[in-house]
Design a protein around this motif. Structure first.
Motif, PDB file in Angstrom:
ATOM      1  N   ARG A  45       7.546  13.926   8.604  1.00  0.00           N
ATOM      2  CA  ARG A  45       7.061  13.991   7.216  1.00  0.00           C
ATOM      3  C   ARG A  45       6.983  12.583   6.603  1.00  0.00           C
ATOM      4  O   ARG A  45       5.971  12.194   6.041  1.00  0.00           O
ATOM      5  CB  ARG A  45       7.997  14.875   6.385  1.00  0.00           C
ATOM      6  N   THR A  46       8.055  11.860   6.726  1.00  0.00           N
ATOM      7  CA  THR A  46       8.080  10.504   6.165  1.00  0.00           C
ATOM      8  C   THR A  46       7.055   9.605   6.831  1.00  0.00           C
ATOM      9  O   THR A  46       6.344   8.860   6.165  1.00  0.00           O
ATOM     10  CB  THR A  46       9.494   9.892   6.301  1.00  0.00           C
ATOM     11  N   ARG A  47       6.957   9.714   8.153  1.00  0.00           N
ATOM     12  CA  ARG A  47       5.961   8.893   8.858  1.00  0.00           C
ATOM     13  C   ARG A  47       4.544   9.250   8.408  1.00  0.00           C
ATOM     14  O   ARG A  47       3.690   8.380   8.249  1.00  0.00           O
ATOM     15  CB  ARG A  47       6.121   9.118  10.370  1.00  0.00           C
TER      16      ARG A  47
ATOM     17  N   THR B 169       0.836  -1.207   0.000  1.00  0.00           N
ATOM     18  CA  THR B 169       0.000   0.000   0.000  1.00  0.00           C
ATOM     19  C   THR B 169       0.876   1.265   0.000  1.00  0.00           C
ATOM     20  O   THR B 169       0.535   2.248  -0.654  1.00  0.00           O
ATOM     21  CB  THR B 169      -0.984   0.043   1.190  1.00  0.00           C
ATOM     22  N   ASN B 170       2.009   1.206   0.683  1.00  0.00           N
ATOM     23  CA  ASN B 170       2.936   2.335   0.636  1.00  0.00           C
ATOM     24  C   ASN B 170       3.398   2.589  -0.810  1.00  0.00           C
ATOM     25  O   ASN B 170       3.446   3.733  -1.263  1.00  0.00           O
ATOM     26  CB  ASN B 170       4.171   2.072   1.505  1.00  0.00           C
TER      27      ASN B 170
ATOM     28  N   ILE C  20      -5.525  20.427  -5.931  1.00  0.00           N
ATOM     29  CA  ILE C  20      -5.362  19.107  -5.335  1.00  0.00           C
ATOM     30  C   ILE C  20      -4.016  19.020  -4.641  1.00  0.00           C
ATOM     31  O   ILE C  20      -3.874  18.475  -3.544  1.00  0.00           O
ATOM     32  CB  ILE C  20      -5.457  18.000  -6.411  1.00  0.00           C
ATOM     33  N   SER C  21      -3.046  19.587  -5.303  1.00  0.00           N
ATOM     34  CA  SER C  21      -1.697  19.618  -4.745  1.00  0.00           C
ATOM     35  C   SER C  21      -1.694  20.321  -3.391  1.00  0.00           C
ATOM     36  O   SER C  21      -1.090  19.838  -2.420  1.00  0.00           O
ATOM     37  CB  SER C  21      -0.801  20.352  -5.742  1.00  0.00           C
TER      38      SER C  21
ATOM     39  N   ALA D  91       0.175   3.639  -3.304  1.00  0.00           N
ATOM     40  CA  ALA D  91      -0.244   5.029  -3.092  1.00  0.00           C
ATOM     41  C   ALA D  91       0.945   5.972  -3.224  1.00  0.00           C
ATOM     42  O   ALA D  91       0.766   7.153  -3.536  1.00  0.00           O
ATOM     43  CB  ALA D  91      -0.918   5.187  -1.744  1.00  0.00           C
TER      44      ALA D  91
ATOM     45  N   THR E  19      -0.348   6.937   2.913  1.00  0.00           N
ATOM     46  CA  THR E  19      -0.362   6.003   1.768  1.00  0.00           C
ATOM     47  C   THR E  19      -0.918   4.647   2.193  1.00  0.00           C
ATOM     48  O   THR E  19      -1.632   4.005   1.421  1.00  0.00           O
ATOM     49  CB  THR E  19       1.034   5.836   1.130  1.00  0.00           C
ATOM     50  N   ASN E  20      -0.622   4.221   3.409  1.00  0.00           N
ATOM     51  CA  ASN E  20      -1.224   2.981   3.911  1.00  0.00           C
ATOM     52  C   ASN E  20      -2.747   3.083   3.917  1.00  0.00           C
ATOM     53  O   ASN E  20      -3.447   2.157   3.493  1.00  0.00           O
ATOM     54  CB  ASN E  20      -0.739   2.672   5.328  1.00  0.00           C
TER      55      ASN E  20
ATOM     56  N   ILE F 111       1.515  13.838  -7.979  1.00  0.00           N
ATOM     57  CA  ILE F 111       0.878  15.072  -7.523  1.00  0.00           C
ATOM     58  C   ILE F 111       1.880  15.935  -6.754  1.00  0.00           C
ATOM     59  O   ILE F 111       2.068  17.096  -7.052  1.00  0.00           O
ATOM     60  CB  ILE F 111      -0.344  14.767  -6.634  1.00  0.00           C
TER      61      ILE F 111
ATOM     62  N   ILE G   7      -3.435  18.153  -0.706  1.00  0.00           N
ATOM     63  CA  ILE G   7      -2.572  17.083  -0.220  1.00  0.00           C
ATOM     64  C   ILE G   7      -1.507  17.626   0.727  1.00  0.00           C
ATOM     65  O   ILE G   7      -1.235  17.047   1.776  1.00  0.00           O
ATOM     66  CB  ILE G   7      -1.936  16.334  -1.407  1.00  0.00           C
ATOM     67  N   GLU G   8      -0.938  18.757   0.335  1.00  0.00           N
ATOM     68  CA  GLU G   8       0.069  19.376   1.208  1.00  0.00           C
ATOM     69  C   GLU G   8      -0.519  19.684   2.579  1.00  0.00           C
ATOM     70  O   GLU G   8       0.118  19.474   3.612  1.00  0.00           O
ATOM     71  CB  GLU G   8       0.604  20.657   0.573  1.00  0.00           C
TER      72      GLU G   8
ATOM     73  N   LEU H 272      -1.192  16.322   4.566  1.00  0.00           N
ATOM     74  CA  LEU H 272       0.095  15.782   5.000  1.00  0.00           C
ATOM     75  C   LEU H 272       0.704  16.647   6.101  1.00  0.00           C
ATOM     76  O   LEU H 272       1.257  16.134   7.076  1.00  0.00           O
ATOM     77  CB  LEU H 272       1.070  15.694   3.821  1.00  0.00           C
TER      78      LEU H 272
ATOM     79  N   ALA I  61      -4.761   5.379   2.239  1.00  0.00           N
ATOM     80  CA  ALA I  61      -5.344   5.627   0.915  1.00  0.00           C
ATOM     81  C   ALA I  61      -5.413   4.345   0.090  1.00  0.00           C
ATOM     82  O   ALA I  61      -6.456   4.014  -0.484  1.00  0.00           O
ATOM     83  CB  ALA I  61      -4.545   6.699   0.178  1.00  0.00           C
TER      84      ALA I  61
ATOM     85  N   LEU J 164       3.753  10.396   5.458  1.00  0.00           N
ATOM     86  CA  LEU J 164       3.622   9.802   4.118  1.00  0.00           C
ATOM     87  C   LEU J 164       3.274   8.322   4.216  1.00  0.00           C
ATOM     88  O   LEU J 164       2.398   7.821   3.511  1.00  0.00           O
ATOM     89  CB  LEU J 164       4.929   9.955   3.330  1.00  0.00           C
ATOM     90  N   LEU J 165       3.954   7.640   5.099  1.00  0.00           N
ATOM     91  CA  LEU J 165       3.718   6.199   5.256  1.00  0.00           C
ATOM     92  C   LEU J 165       2.285   5.929   5.724  1.00  0.00           C
ATOM     93  O   LEU J 165       1.590   5.076   5.176  1.00  0.00           O
ATOM     94  CB  LEU J 165       4.722   5.598   6.234  1.00  0.00           C
ATOM     95  N   ILE J 166       1.858   6.671   6.714  1.00  0.00           N
ATOM     96  CA  ILE J 166       0.507   6.463   7.245  1.00  0.00           C
ATOM     97  C   ILE J 166      -0.548   6.763   6.188  1.00  0.00           C
ATOM     98  O   ILE J 166      -1.458   5.967   5.943  1.00  0.00           O
ATOM     99  CB  ILE J 166       0.273   7.349   8.493  1.00  0.00           C
TER     100      ILE J 166
END
Lengths: 189, 189
Positions: B152-154, A160-161, B121-122, A164, B160-161, A171, B125-126, B129, B163, B156-158
């Motif tokens: 930030r990375t965490r 999923t990472n 949309i951009s 997505a 994307t998991n 984007i 998302i910003e 996040l 979505a 992103l991970l959450i």
DNA sequence: CTAAAAACTTACTTATTAGTAAGTAACTCT
DNA sequence: AGAGTTACTTACTAATAAGTAAGTTTTTAG
């Protein structure tokens, strides 16, 4: 036996795949494919009766492709981390061409598809998840990989990472995908 | 001042959102909305000049909705984990109605959208996040949350998991989403 | 060389799409 | 009560969609 320089059927598959990954399944028509290949509408219908048939063929291709990868990994001397990386690389490649994976693309249009296609997609996903899960389980057993969750859950998290991640990347930019990719690799150590 | 029991404009937005989340942006037409609401095609055009305008309005709604959530969280006594859970809950709700989040849906159709919509949309998302990132950073600072990666990375991970988690769930079933959800919560402890 | 099969094109049909111009009904403000 | 504004419907148009029947060209196999 003649040498065929272009095979229309394969070209249609190539363009179809490209369109699905770039625009989405419900955003292109047979006319678009015909235009791109400089053939007529009806020629596309000759090779694939309808759009669903084209999609089904692409799914079959995808399945074969992953089965091939499975064989290659089985016969390779790669460690578990290297094997996982082979999966990750596929997504990194997509990211570079502003495309998303077919599964992710189709997931959005899932409720517009006929049952036959849905069922096959389901099998495809089970297969891919199964492959990643097995690789993770083996890696953990050998002490090469480290993670808390069950292999299945870890496989879900990784896939999923990635899925997505490529969606997000087109984007918000590739940097976000790269952050995800690096984190995934690091997490398994 | 009369009491209006139904507001067509809002009904259109409601159905539009539903269709995007259930079928995908390029899989429904104004005629579908009109049929559903038992009004005429032209009535939909009256409220939203074109499909892009409807999409843009939905994005604005989405942004407002998240800004409201941000305010609520700021003024709440919830701990960081509880705040993160508020984000997760939104996805769990989607999952229950066989739908995916607008962002994920639109991500597939991204390359078919005009620049104006892409840009918004951009920003959306910003924003999302950013909210998750900040919540994570605060939680870590207070010692309530634990994770290795950058906030930030965490984030992103959450995200994307989640979505891709809901996308996956309607293909392979809700159990997979639940596994992801539980893992996410556990990972932060 | 020839017949049949394969790979198309031509020329349609039918349905759906987004969109609009013009008219009508209803509400709202003074 | 009347004028304007809002919220529609009616009735189109032009473009695109999927799909097909029939004919033509090209390739292959004997």
């Amino acid at each position: 036996m003649s040498i065929r320089t272009t095979d229309t059927k394969e070209e249609i598959l190539r363009i179809g795949k490209q369109f699905i990954q770039y625009y989405g399944y419900n955003a292109f028509s047979y006319a678009d494919i015909a235009r791109e290949l400089k053939i007529k509408n009806a020629a596309v219908h000759y090779h694939f009766r309808g759009k669903e048939d084209l999609l089904m063929a692409l799914i079959e291709n995808y399945i074969q492709n992953y089965q091939l990868l499975a064989q290659q990994l089985e016969g390779s001397k790669l460690k578990a981390a290297g094997k996982i990386n082979k999966f990750i690389e596929r997504y990194t490649g997509l990211c570079d061409s502003d495309s998303i994976c077919i599964i992710g693309s189709i997931a959005s249009d899932y409720n517009t598809l006929p049952e036959s296609v849905k069922a096959r997609i389901s099998e495809l996903i089970e297969m891919v998840l199964g492959m990643v899960e097995q690789t993770l389980a083996e890696g953990k057993k050998k002490g090469e990989l480290h993670f808390e969750e069950s292999p299945r859950t870890r496989a879900l998290l990784i896939m999923t990472n990635l899925a997505a991640g490529v969606q997000l990347a087109r984007i918000s930019g590739k940097a976000d995908y790269e952050a995800i990719r690096k984190a995934l690799i690091k997490q398994l150590k």
